[in-house]
Design an enzyme around this catalytic site. Structure first.
Site, PDB file in Angstrom:
ATOM      1  N   LYS A  22     -34.805 -12.376 -54.875  1.00 58.27           N
ATOM      2  CA  LYS A  22     -34.657 -11.004 -54.360  1.00 58.27           C
ATOM      3  C   LYS A  22     -33.186 -10.579 -54.365  1.00 58.27           C
ATOM      4  O   LYS A  22     -32.854  -9.487 -54.808  1.00 58.27           O
ATOM      5  CB  LYS A  22     -35.206 -10.942 -52.934  1.00 58.27           C
ATOM      6  CG  LYS A  22     -34.809  -9.699 -52.170  1.00 58.27           C
ATOM      7  CD  LYS A  22     -35.300  -9.712 -50.745  1.00 58.27           C
ATOM      8  CE  LYS A  22     -34.390 -10.404 -49.758  1.00 58.27           C
ATOM      9  NZ  LYS A  22     -33.193  -9.677 -49.338  1.00 58.27           N
ATOM     10  N   ASN A  23     -32.314 -11.464 -53.896  1.00 59.06           N
ATOM     11  CA  ASN A  23     -30.910 -11.077 -53.744  1.00 59.06           C
ATOM     12  C   ASN A  23     -30.165 -10.983 -55.072  1.00 59.06           C
ATOM     13  O   ASN A  23     -29.023 -10.528 -55.113  1.00 59.06           O
ATOM     14  CB  ASN A  23     -30.174 -12.044 -52.810  1.00 59.06           C
ATOM     15  CG  ASN A  23     -30.540 -11.799 -51.358  1.00 59.06           C
ATOM     16  OD1 ASN A  23     -31.283 -10.859 -51.049  1.00 59.06           O
ATOM     17  ND2 ASN A  23     -30.040 -12.643 -50.465  1.00 59.06           N
ATOM     18  N   CYS A 117     -28.109  -3.957 -36.873  1.00 61.07           N
ATOM     19  CA  CYS A 117     -28.940  -4.879 -37.641  1.00 61.07           C
ATOM     20  C   CYS A 117     -29.253  -6.042 -36.734  1.00 61.07           C
ATOM     21  O   CYS A 117     -28.434  -6.451 -35.916  1.00 61.07           O
ATOM     22  CB  CYS A 117     -28.149  -5.339 -38.862  1.00 61.07           C
ATOM     23  SG  CYS A 117     -28.874  -6.704 -39.715  1.00 61.07           S
ATOM     24  N   ARG A 122     -22.690  -6.511 -39.134  1.00 57.25           N
ATOM     25  CA  ARG A 122     -22.737  -6.333 -40.589  1.00 57.25           C
ATOM     26  C   ARG A 122     -22.074  -5.047 -41.075  1.00 57.25           C
ATOM     27  O   ARG A 122     -22.727  -4.134 -41.581  1.00 57.25           O
ATOM     28  CB  ARG A 122     -24.188  -6.406 -41.083  1.00 57.25           C
ATOM     29  CG  ARG A 122     -24.819  -7.737 -40.772  1.00 57.25           C
ATOM     30  CD  ARG A 122     -26.176  -7.891 -41.369  1.00 57.25           C
ATOM     31  NE  ARG A 122     -26.121  -8.336 -42.748  1.00 57.25           N
ATOM     32  CZ  ARG A 122     -27.173  -8.801 -43.406  1.00 57.25           C
ATOM     33  NH1 ARG A 122     -28.340  -8.858 -42.829  1.00 57.25           N
ATOM     34  NH2 ARG A 122     -27.064  -9.190 -44.655  1.00 57.25           N
ATOM     35  N   ASP A 305     -28.799 -18.129 -44.896  1.00 50.02           N
ATOM     36  CA  ASP A 305     -30.203 -17.747 -45.100  1.00 50.02           C
ATOM     37  C   ASP A 305     -31.167 -18.933 -44.991  1.00 50.02           C
ATOM     38  O   ASP A 305     -32.379 -18.752 -45.079  1.00 50.02           O
ATOM     39  CB  ASP A 305     -30.381 -17.054 -46.463  1.00 50.02           C
ATOM     40  CG  ASP A 305     -29.866 -15.620 -46.437  1.00 50.02           C
ATOM     41  OD1 ASP A 305     -29.531 -15.122 -45.347  1.00 50.02           O
ATOM     42  OD2 ASP A 305     -29.803 -14.991 -47.513  1.00 50.02           O
TER      43      ASP A 305
HETATM   44  C1  UD1 Z   1     -25.875 -11.089 -48.455  1.00 47.14           C
HETATM   45  C2  UD1 Z   1     -27.334 -11.433 -48.620  1.00 47.14           C
HETATM   46  C3  UD1 Z   1     -27.899 -12.027 -47.331  1.00 47.14           C
HETATM   47  C4  UD1 Z   1     -27.030 -13.203 -46.863  1.00 47.14           C
HETATM   48  C5  UD1 Z   1     -25.555 -12.811 -46.814  1.00 47.14           C
HETATM   49  C6  UD1 Z   1     -24.641 -13.984 -46.522  1.00 47.14           C
HETATM   50  C7  UD1 Z   1     -28.083  -9.808 -50.250  1.00 47.14           C
HETATM   51  C8  UD1 Z   1     -28.883  -8.605 -50.533  1.00 47.14           C
HETATM   52  N1  UD1 Z   1     -28.046 -10.236 -48.988  1.00 47.14           N
HETATM   53  O1  UD1 Z   1     -25.804 -10.099 -47.430  1.00 47.14           O
HETATM   54  O2  UD1 Z   1     -29.227 -12.459 -47.567  1.00 47.14           O
HETATM   55  O3  UD1 Z   1     -27.433 -13.586 -45.571  1.00 47.14           O
HETATM   56  O4  UD1 Z   1     -25.145 -12.248 -48.079  1.00 47.14           O
HETATM   57  O5  UD1 Z   1     -24.815 -14.988 -47.475  1.00 47.14           O
HETATM   58  O6  UD1 Z   1     -27.521 -10.405 -51.135  1.00 47.14           O
HETATM   59  N2  UD1 Z   1     -18.532  -8.321 -43.745  1.00 47.14           N
HETATM   60  C9  UD1 Z   1     -17.496  -7.552 -43.278  1.00 47.14           C
HETATM   61  N3  UD1 Z   1     -17.200  -6.381 -43.942  1.00 47.14           N
HETATM   62  C10 UD1 Z   1     -17.904  -5.964 -45.040  1.00 47.14           C
HETATM   63  C11 UD1 Z   1     -18.945  -6.765 -45.507  1.00 47.14           C
HETATM   64  C12 UD1 Z   1     -19.234  -7.956 -44.848  1.00 47.14           C
HETATM   65  O7  UD1 Z   1     -16.855  -7.889 -42.295  1.00 47.14           O
HETATM   66  O8  UD1 Z   1     -17.586  -4.898 -45.582  1.00 47.14           O
HETATM   67  C13 UD1 Z   1     -18.879  -9.599 -43.059  1.00 47.14           C
HETATM   68  C14 UD1 Z   1     -20.281  -9.584 -42.459  1.00 47.14           C
HETATM   69  O9  UD1 Z   1     -20.297  -8.991 -41.191  1.00 47.14           O
HETATM   70  C15 UD1 Z   1     -20.597 -11.044 -42.415  1.00 47.14           C
HETATM   71  C16 UD1 Z   1     -19.890 -11.596 -43.648  1.00 47.14           C
HETATM   72  O10 UD1 Z   1     -18.931 -10.615 -44.020  1.00 47.14           O
HETATM   73  O11 UD1 Z   1     -20.056 -11.641 -41.265  1.00 47.14           O
HETATM   74  C17 UD1 Z   1     -20.779 -11.891 -44.821  1.00 47.14           C
HETATM   75  O12 UD1 Z   1     -21.607 -10.781 -45.083  1.00 47.14           O
HETATM   76  P1  UD1 Z   1     -22.036 -10.366 -46.562  1.00 47.14           P
HETATM   77  O13 UD1 Z   1     -21.784 -11.489 -47.503  1.00 47.14           O
HETATM   78  O14 UD1 Z   1     -21.436  -9.055 -46.890  1.00 47.14           O
HETATM   79  O15 UD1 Z   1     -23.594 -10.189 -46.391  1.00 47.14           O
HETATM   80  P2  UD1 Z   1     -24.486  -9.236 -47.259  1.00 47.14           P
HETATM   81  O16 UD1 Z   1     -23.833  -9.041 -48.578  1.00 47.14           O
HETATM   82  O17 UD1 Z   1     -24.846  -8.053 -46.458  1.00 47.14           O
END
Ligand code: UD1
Length: 418
Positions: A22-23, A117, A122, A305
């Site tokens: 999915k991801n 969330c 997030r 995950d």
């Molecule tokens: C993706 C995955 C999700 C997985 C996560 C971490 C997809 C669709 N989803 O989510 O299943 O659990 O990676 O492996 O691929 N953060 C910030 N600022 C930002 C973006 C992120 O501070 O602009 C922080 C988040 O709060 C979190 C960390 O970075 O603590 C990692 O998040 P991120 O890797 O961005 O998660 P997703 O991409 O949303």
């Protein structure tokens, strides 16, 4: 909303085929916005998040078809809107993935902020920071990110936190920017490499994916492609835990064991017997499950995950295990439900201490997010009596008919429509 009933106590055995990730499929679908040509995807899992993305693309004017056989045909030649509305984003925050491609191709985008969330704040500040470095102007108005640009330019972008969808968004935007973009402290997840592979097929110039530094040289335009999505490492890991927790014997096929090396290594430390091939592995659970601590971190470390599923396993361990969640600050909601089933777990901030060896008993439980739902099903597989998992909606976001797959391995599991 559907419910799932599990009657515990059956060791699983047999062979299970893993679906596409999915991801990896979500960014691949968003990448179709980068070209006017048709993009064909194969091995796309038929799960709710994928169908939500299909609807999102259709609402923007794209032709988008996803079939249960795993093929998707997408064409964004004629877009009439550049918006991801709140109603869709609130059910699936990965909708943020259209921001980069829309800006790159159409020079404007309006994407709802994901909002609260279940697993933490997030934020998407790094997505916005990176796009601004590339020459976009972004404003937050009425709960939406409104972005436009006179043309994206290559830039040096250092991400202070490793972000998966952030890296993907910026990588996609950079493919059509003028000049070279360097993304430093980039995510290294296999889903990033799969996206880079697909973008190169579309004519993009990318190198360094899978390392902390990705370089993208912008091109004038991208063309269509056919791309097969990588297997879902989290689904494979979930079935591996299902085998270990039930002391079963399961062959997991059509996956890439190297993508889940940290998980398989951890499971073998808990005593499971694992033999690994190129496209699958066999896992045999042992009577004694050894308690071992884990810490979640970005790839290639143990993935967040898989944290909830691993916690279910540790409730059956022979001692105590400390689970440290380093990615999301509020991702232990499943623990509260496991406690209701008889588990002994104490939570202190980002750490949970799981004291194993307590028999679980079936209960009505409520899932708070996708992986939490999976972990409660795993707990139900070893609990005495019936476990009812409510709000299966979350499960359907990311697992393709998990109850059918588990039933094929002998689990007593059934879905009830409400
Ligand atoms: C993706 C995955 C999700 C997985 C996560 C971490 C997809 C669709 N989803 O989510 O299943 O659990 O990676 O492996 O691929 N953060 C910030 N600022 C930002 C973006 C992120 O501070 O602009 C922080 C988040 O709060 C979190 C960390 O970075 O603590 C990692 O998040 P991120 O890797 O961005 O998660 P997703 O991409 O949303």
């Amino acid at each position: 909303m559907d419910k799932i009933r599990i009657t515990g106590g059956v060791p699983l055995s047999g062979r299970i085929e893993i679906s596409g990730a999915k991801n990896a499929a979500l960014p691949a679908m968003a990448a179709s916005l980068l070209t006017a040509d048709t993009v064909r995807l194969e091995n796309v899992p038929y799960v709710r998040d994928i169908l939500t993305t299909r609807t999102l693309l259709q609402e923007m004017g794209a032709e988008a078809e996803v079939l249960p056989d795993g093929t998707a045909t997408l064409n964004s030649a004629q877009l009439r809107s550049y918006q991801a509305p709140y109603e869709l984003v609130k059910t699936m925050r990965a909708a943020i993935l259209v921001l980069g491609p829309l800006l790159a191709r159409s020079r404007k985008a309006r994407v709802s902020l994901p909002g609260g969330c279940a697993i933490g704040a997030r934020p998407v500040n790094l997505h916005i920071m990176g796009l601004e470095r590339m020459g976009a102007s972004c404003r937050i108005k009425h709960g939406y990110i409104e972005a436009d640009t006179e043309g994206l330019r290559g830039a040096y972008i250092l991400l202070d936190t490793v972000t998966v969808t952030g890296t993907e968004n910026l990588m996609m935007a950079a493919t059509l920017a003028e000049g070279e973009t360097v993304i430093d402290n980039a995510a290294c997840e296999p889903e990033i490499s799969d996206l880079a592979f697909m973008l190169r097929r579309m004519g993009a110039q990318i190198e360094g994916e899978g390392t902390r530094t990705i370089r993208i040289r912008g091109v004038k335009e991208l063309h269509g492609c056919t791309h097969s999505i990588i297997p879902d490492r989290i689904e494979a890991g979930t079935f591996a835990v299902a085998a270990a927790i039930t002391r079963g014997d399961v062959e997991v096929v059509n996956c890439r064991p190297s993508h889940l090396a940290a998980v398989l290594d951890q499971l073998s430390q808990t005593g499971a017997d694992i033999s690994i091939g190129a496209t699958g592995f066999r896992i045999r659970g042992r009577d004694q499950i050894i308690s071992r601590s884990i810490t979640t971190n970005p790839y290639p470390a143990f993935p967040t995950d898989m944290q909830a599923q691993y916690m279910a396993l540790m409730t059956q361990g022979n001692g105590s295990a400390v689970i440290t969640e380093n990615i999301f600050e509020n991702r232990f909601m499943h623990a509260l439900e496991m406690i209701r089933m008889g588990a002994e777990i104490t939570i202190d901030g980002r750490q949970a201490v799981v004291k194993g060896g307590k028999p679980l008993s079936g209960a009505k439980v409520l899932a708070s997010d996708l992986r939490a739902s999976a972990s409660l099903i795993l707990a139900g597989l070893v609990a005495n009596g019936d476990t009812w998992v409510d709000r299966v909606y979350h499960l359907d976001r990311g697992y393709a008919r998990i109850e059918e797959k588990l039933a094929r391995l002998g689990a007593r599991i059934e879905r009830f429509a409400d």
